[in-house]
Design an enzyme around this catalytic site. Structure first.
Site, mmCIF file in Angstrom:
data_model
loop_
_atom_site.group_PDB
_atom_site.id
_atom_site.type_symbol
_atom_site.label_atom_id
_atom_site.label_comp_id
_atom_site.label_asym_id
_atom_site.label_seq_id
_atom_site.Cartn_x
_atom_site.Cartn_y
_atom_site.Cartn_z
ATOM 1 N N LYS A 90 0.868 -1.193 0.000
ATOM 2 C CA LYS A 90 0.000 0.000 0.000
ATOM 3 C C LYS A 90 0.889 1.222 0.000
ATOM 4 O O LYS A 90 1.841 1.315 0.774
ATOM 5 C CB LYS A 90 -0.862 -0.011 1.282
ATOM 6 C CG LYS A 90 -1.824 1.152 1.365
ATOM 7 C CD LYS A 90 -3.092 0.893 0.570
ATOM 8 C CE LYS A 90 -3.892 2.144 0.247
ATOM 9 N NZ LYS A 90 -3.436 2.861 -0.984
ATOM 10 N N GLN A 111 7.330 3.812 3.887
ATOM 11 C CA GLN A 111 5.926 3.391 3.931
ATOM 12 C C GLN A 111 5.744 2.115 4.760
ATOM 13 O O GLN A 111 4.700 1.930 5.402
ATOM 14 C CB GLN A 111 5.426 3.188 2.492
ATOM 15 C CG GLN A 111 3.923 3.243 2.332
ATOM 16 C CD GLN A 111 3.389 4.664 2.235
ATOM 17 O OE1 GLN A 111 3.952 5.500 1.567
ATOM 18 N NE2 GLN A 111 2.266 4.932 2.894
ATOM 19 N N LYS A 114 5.524 3.333 8.384
ATOM 20 C CA LYS A 114 4.341 4.192 8.520
ATOM 21 C C LYS A 114 3.080 3.341 8.568
ATOM 22 O O LYS A 114 2.223 3.498 9.444
ATOM 23 C CB LYS A 114 4.284 5.152 7.324
ATOM 24 C CG LYS A 114 3.108 6.103 7.339
ATOM 25 C CD LYS A 114 2.892 6.798 6.000
ATOM 26 C CE LYS A 114 4.125 7.478 5.470
ATOM 27 N NZ LYS A 114 3.817 8.399 4.338
ATOM 28 N N LYS A 126 5.417 1.734 -3.062
ATOM 29 C CA LYS A 126 5.358 3.098 -3.625
ATOM 30 C C LYS A 126 5.627 3.018 -5.111
ATOM 31 O O LYS A 126 6.292 2.088 -5.577
ATOM 32 C CB LYS A 126 6.428 3.977 -2.981
ATOM 33 C CG LYS A 126 6.198 5.463 -3.179
ATOM 34 C CD LYS A 126 5.255 6.010 -2.141
ATOM 35 C CE LYS A 126 4.855 7.440 -2.388
ATOM 36 N NZ LYS A 126 4.141 7.997 -1.217
ATOM 37 N N ASP A 166 -0.095 10.841 -4.418
ATOM 38 C CA ASP A 166 1.075 11.451 -3.778
ATOM 39 C C ASP A 166 1.327 12.740 -4.577
ATOM 40 O O ASP A 166 0.409 13.213 -5.262
ATOM 41 C CB ASP A 166 2.294 10.502 -3.822
ATOM 42 C CG ASP A 166 3.434 10.960 -2.906
ATOM 43 O OD1 ASP A 166 3.347 10.748 -1.696
ATOM 44 O OD2 ASP A 166 4.415 11.570 -3.406
ATOM 45 N N SER A 380 -6.797 5.671 3.709
ATOM 46 C CA SER A 380 -6.842 4.808 2.522
ATOM 47 C C SER A 380 -7.225 3.386 2.926
ATOM 48 O O SER A 380 -8.000 2.716 2.242
ATOM 49 C CB SER A 380 -5.474 4.769 1.833
ATOM 50 O OG SER A 380 -5.290 5.883 1.000
HETATM 51 P P1 NDP Z 1 0.735 17.812 -4.031
HETATM 52 O O1 NDP Z 1 1.225 17.492 -5.385
HETATM 53 O O2 NDP Z 1 -0.710 17.988 -3.788
HETATM 54 O O3 NDP Z 1 1.473 19.114 -3.475
HETATM 55 C C1 NDP Z 1 2.855 19.183 -3.385
HETATM 56 C C2 NDP Z 1 3.243 20.588 -2.970
HETATM 57 O O4 NDP Z 1 4.652 20.639 -2.743
HETATM 58 C C3 NDP Z 1 2.960 21.604 -4.043
HETATM 59 O O5 NDP Z 1 2.715 22.842 -3.450
HETATM 60 C C4 NDP Z 1 4.265 21.625 -4.838
HETATM 61 O O6 NDP Z 1 4.473 22.824 -5.535
HETATM 62 C C5 NDP Z 1 5.281 21.452 -3.729
HETATM 63 N N1 NDP Z 1 6.453 20.727 -4.259
HETATM 64 C C6 NDP Z 1 6.463 19.510 -4.829
HETATM 65 N N2 NDP Z 1 7.688 19.170 -5.209
HETATM 66 C C7 NDP Z 1 8.466 20.187 -4.892
HETATM 67 C C8 NDP Z 1 9.843 20.434 -5.033
HETATM 68 N N3 NDP Z 1 10.678 19.534 -5.589
HETATM 69 N N4 NDP Z 1 10.314 21.601 -4.547
HETATM 70 C C9 NDP Z 1 9.477 22.511 -3.980
HETATM 71 N N5 NDP Z 1 8.153 22.335 -3.821
HETATM 72 C C10 NDP Z 1 7.668 21.189 -4.263
HETATM 73 O O7 NDP Z 1 1.326 16.669 -3.097
HETATM 74 P P2 NDP Z 1 0.892 16.256 -1.618
HETATM 75 O O8 NDP Z 1 0.429 17.447 -0.865
HETATM 76 O O9 NDP Z 1 0.039 15.071 -1.728
HETATM 77 O O10 NDP Z 1 2.299 15.759 -1.032
HETATM 78 C C11 NDP Z 1 3.179 16.601 -0.278
HETATM 79 C C12 NDP Z 1 4.109 15.737 0.550
HETATM 80 O O11 NDP Z 1 3.348 14.948 1.463
HETATM 81 C C13 NDP Z 1 4.966 14.737 -0.216
HETATM 82 O O12 NDP Z 1 6.195 14.569 0.463
HETATM 83 C C14 NDP Z 1 4.161 13.443 -0.123
HETATM 84 O O13 NDP Z 1 4.976 12.325 -0.297
HETATM 85 C C15 NDP Z 1 3.638 13.570 1.295
HETATM 86 N N6 NDP Z 1 2.464 12.778 1.651
HETATM 87 C C16 NDP Z 1 1.312 12.849 0.932
HETATM 88 C C17 NDP Z 1 0.206 12.130 1.323
HETATM 89 C C18 NDP Z 1 -1.097 12.223 0.630
HETATM 90 O O14 NDP Z 1 -2.054 11.602 1.084
HETATM 91 N N7 NDP Z 1 -1.239 12.992 -0.433
HETATM 92 C C19 NDP Z 1 0.262 11.219 2.478
HETATM 93 C C20 NDP Z 1 1.501 11.272 3.216
HETATM 94 C C21 NDP Z 1 2.550 12.009 2.782
HETATM 95 P P3 NDP Z 1 3.834 23.029 -6.994
HETATM 96 O O15 NDP Z 1 2.393 23.382 -6.740
HETATM 97 O O16 NDP Z 1 4.626 24.130 -7.596
HETATM 98 O O17 NDP Z 1 4.002 21.730 -7.693
HETATM 99 O O1 2IT Z 2 3.049 8.874 1.502
HETATM 100 C C1 2IT Z 2 1.896 8.422 1.705
HETATM 101 O O2 2IT Z 2 1.587 7.845 2.755
HETATM 102 C C2 2IT Z 2 0.879 8.620 0.655
HETATM 103 N N1 2IT Z 2 1.176 9.236 -0.357
HETATM 104 C C3 2IT Z 2 -0.493 8.040 0.821
HETATM 105 C C4 2IT Z 2 -0.504 6.582 0.472
HETATM 106 C C5 2IT Z 2 -1.852 5.918 0.427
HETATM 107 O O3 2IT Z 2 -1.870 4.735 0.075
HETATM 108 O O4 2IT Z 2 -2.864 6.547 0.741
#
Ligand code: NDP
Ligand code: 2IT
Length: 448
Positions: A90, A111, A114, A126, A166, A380
């Site tokens: 997952k 992961q 976590k 992943k 992600d 999830s």
């Molecule tokens: P999104 O794509 O929704 O948002 C990512 C944000 O981070 C955007 O604002 C993006 O800017 C910015 N960003 C991405 N890459 C870079 C970079 N290389 N340098 C600077 N800014 C960057 O992703 P999420 O919010 O889903 O994910 C954010 C983080 O959280 C990641 O590390 C992800 O692995 C983690 N995460 C996500 C989960 C989920 O459920 N979605 C669960 C657990 C962890 P821009 O808008 O310009 O692209």
């Molecule tokens: O980093 C993370 O835990 C995620 N992007 C969410 C993974 C999931 O299966 O919901």
């Protein structure tokens, strides 16, 4: 040489040019040192750490698709099925030009622990691609997603491997992937999470990672006799995690004064207007300059080379929610100098190892992402449960389960840290608690 050091050296030698993977392994193994050393002979004989740091399966594939000009484009596709000791693989799918094998392996490795911390039966995996959804038309995104799933569908399924969102993968991408999976297999099953509400998605999954981050931070604050009320909070990122962390922190009485994206950052001393931010990012898919243009109190700062912006703002609490290694030692020094007392990670590995150590040594309460952002994957897993029983739960039901899970994670990581003589070290607590369950399941299942 100790078993931990031996395995770390082996990981570096066997996985060259994968610095993020080495970093994630180092952080975990360092925390596990006390546990491993107490059982060194047994773990070494069973090659437990070698097995833990070697993915069960790595799927690398070509993703060809046709752009709007009729030009064929080719991207790399990845799915790392890292560990299935406690449940089906997952984990999310990252779509970003920086994606490579080492980044997907670091994320898959994190992961494992976590998912174990959630208390739910999910293994670690992943995937993703170096495809960049930014600036692409909906048709181009659909063409990519359909091609991606046309290869990946052979390896995933509701009881084998369940991908999700992600960075760069949101509801739109999951929808196109789900449609193609269904078309290829004829199965209407919970093979992906983060689905839309009309076709099997769970209420509160969109909010879950950000809300979960704030719930665990709140549990930490309460344990130290404090709360979010009237605290100044600095957030990085402006995506799924950042937006809902800002929303929940504001609901709990905090003032969130920043957000950022890959090109710039916002300082808004009157507090981020989360509805405006959602409109700019979720609806228009625009830059933060549009947020600043629509809001008088907001300052927009272009990101300069090597500078991370928001960590220089004075705050009580910092929540990094963008990407890996976005908070380095200089940022940690700036946060401490400005009086920041709490850092909880919304992103995966956003804080460098030296920055983490600096924060901890300077009395900052610090929770690492594998504990503090686990609310997303936990919800999830709740989506998977709802899909299996072909029922859907109310928002309140899911949200209250999420809250309970995050409070439980806080309790477990605090207790594990204490038990192993590192009270208050929530990084060690998270790694140890996450590891013990997986290790026990691996041992019980024999050499596989
Ligand atoms: P999104 O794509 O929704 O948002 C990512 C944000 O981070 C955007 O604002 C993006 O800017 C910015 N960003 C991405 N890459 C870079 C970079 N290389 N340098 C600077 N800014 C960057 O992703 P999420 O919010 O889903 O994910 C954010 C983080 O959280 C990641 O590390 C992800 O692995 C983690 N995460 C996500 C989960 C989920 O459920 N979605 C669960 C657990 C962890 P821009 O808008 O310009 O692209
Ligand atoms: O980093 C993370 O835990 C995620 N992007 C969410 C993974 C999931 O299966 O919901």
């Amino acid at each position: 040489m100790s078993y931990v050091d031996e395995v770390y050296e082996l990981v570096v030698a066997k996985n060259p040019s994968q610095p993020e993977f080495h970093q994630a392994v180092k952080e975990v193994l360092e925390s596990l040192r006390v546990v491993i050393e107490a059982n060194e002979e047994e773990y070494r004989k069973e090659a437990l750490l070698e097995r833990l740091t070697t993915p069960e399966r790595q799927i690398l594939f070509r993703v060809p698709w046709v752009d709007d000009k009729g030009q064929v484009q080719v991207n790399n596709g990845f799915r790392i099925q890292f560990n299935s000791a406690i449940g089906p693989y997952k984990g999310g799918l990252r779509l970003h030009p920086s994606v490579n094998l080492g980044i997907i392996k670091f994320l898959g490795f994190e992961q494992i622990f976590k998912n174990s911390l959630t208390g739910l039966p999910i293994g670690g995996g992943k995937g993703g691609s170096d495809f960049d959804p930014k600036g692409k038309s909906d048709r181009e995104v659909m063409a990519f997603c359909q091609s991606f799933i046309t290869e990946l569908y052979k390896y995933i399924g509701a009881d084998t491997d369940v991908p999700a969102g992600d960075i760069g993968t949101g509801a739109r991408e999951i929808g196109y992937m789900y449609g193609q999976y269904k078309r290829l297999t004829g199965l209407y099953e919970g093979v992906l999470t983060g689905k839309g509400l009309t076709y099997g998605g769970s209420l509160a999954r969109t909010e879950a990672t950000g809300y979960g981050l704030v719930y665990i931070t709140d549990a930490l604050l309460r344990d130290h006799g404090q709360s979010f009320k009237d605290k100044t909070v600095v957030v990085s990122g402006a995506g799924n995690v950042a937006i809902y962390a800002i929303q929940k922190a504001e609901q709990l009485g905090a003032k969130v004064v920043s957000c950022s994206d890959s090109t710039g950052w916002i300082y808004d001393p009157e507090g981020i207007d989360v509805e405006l931010l959602r409109e700019v990012k979720e609806v228009k898919r625009a830059r933060l300059t549009e947020y600043a243009a629509a809001r008088k109190s907001a300052e927009y700062h272009e990101k300069k080379n090597g500078e991370h912006g928001v960590w220089n703002i004075k705050c009580d609490i910092a929540l990094p929610c963008a990407t890996q290694n976005e908070l380095d030692i200089d940022d940690a020094k700036a946060l401490v100098a400005n009086g920041c007392k709490v850092v909880c990670e919304g992103a995966n590995m956003p804080t460098t190892m030296d920055a983490t150590e600096y924060l901890q040594k300077n009395g900052v309460l610090f929770i690492c992402g594998k504990a503090s952002n686990a609310g997303g994957v936990a919800t999830s897993a709740l989506e998977m449960s709802q899909n299996s029983e072909r029922l859907s739960w109310t928002f309140e039901e899911v949200d209250s389960k999420l809250k309970g899970i995050m409070e439980n994670i806080y309790k477990n990581i605090s207790e594990a840290a204490k038990k192993y003589g590192m009270e208050g070290n929530y990084v060690a607590g998270a790694n140890i608690a996450g590891f013990l369950k997986v290790a026990e399941a691996m041992k019980a299942q024999g050499i596989v």
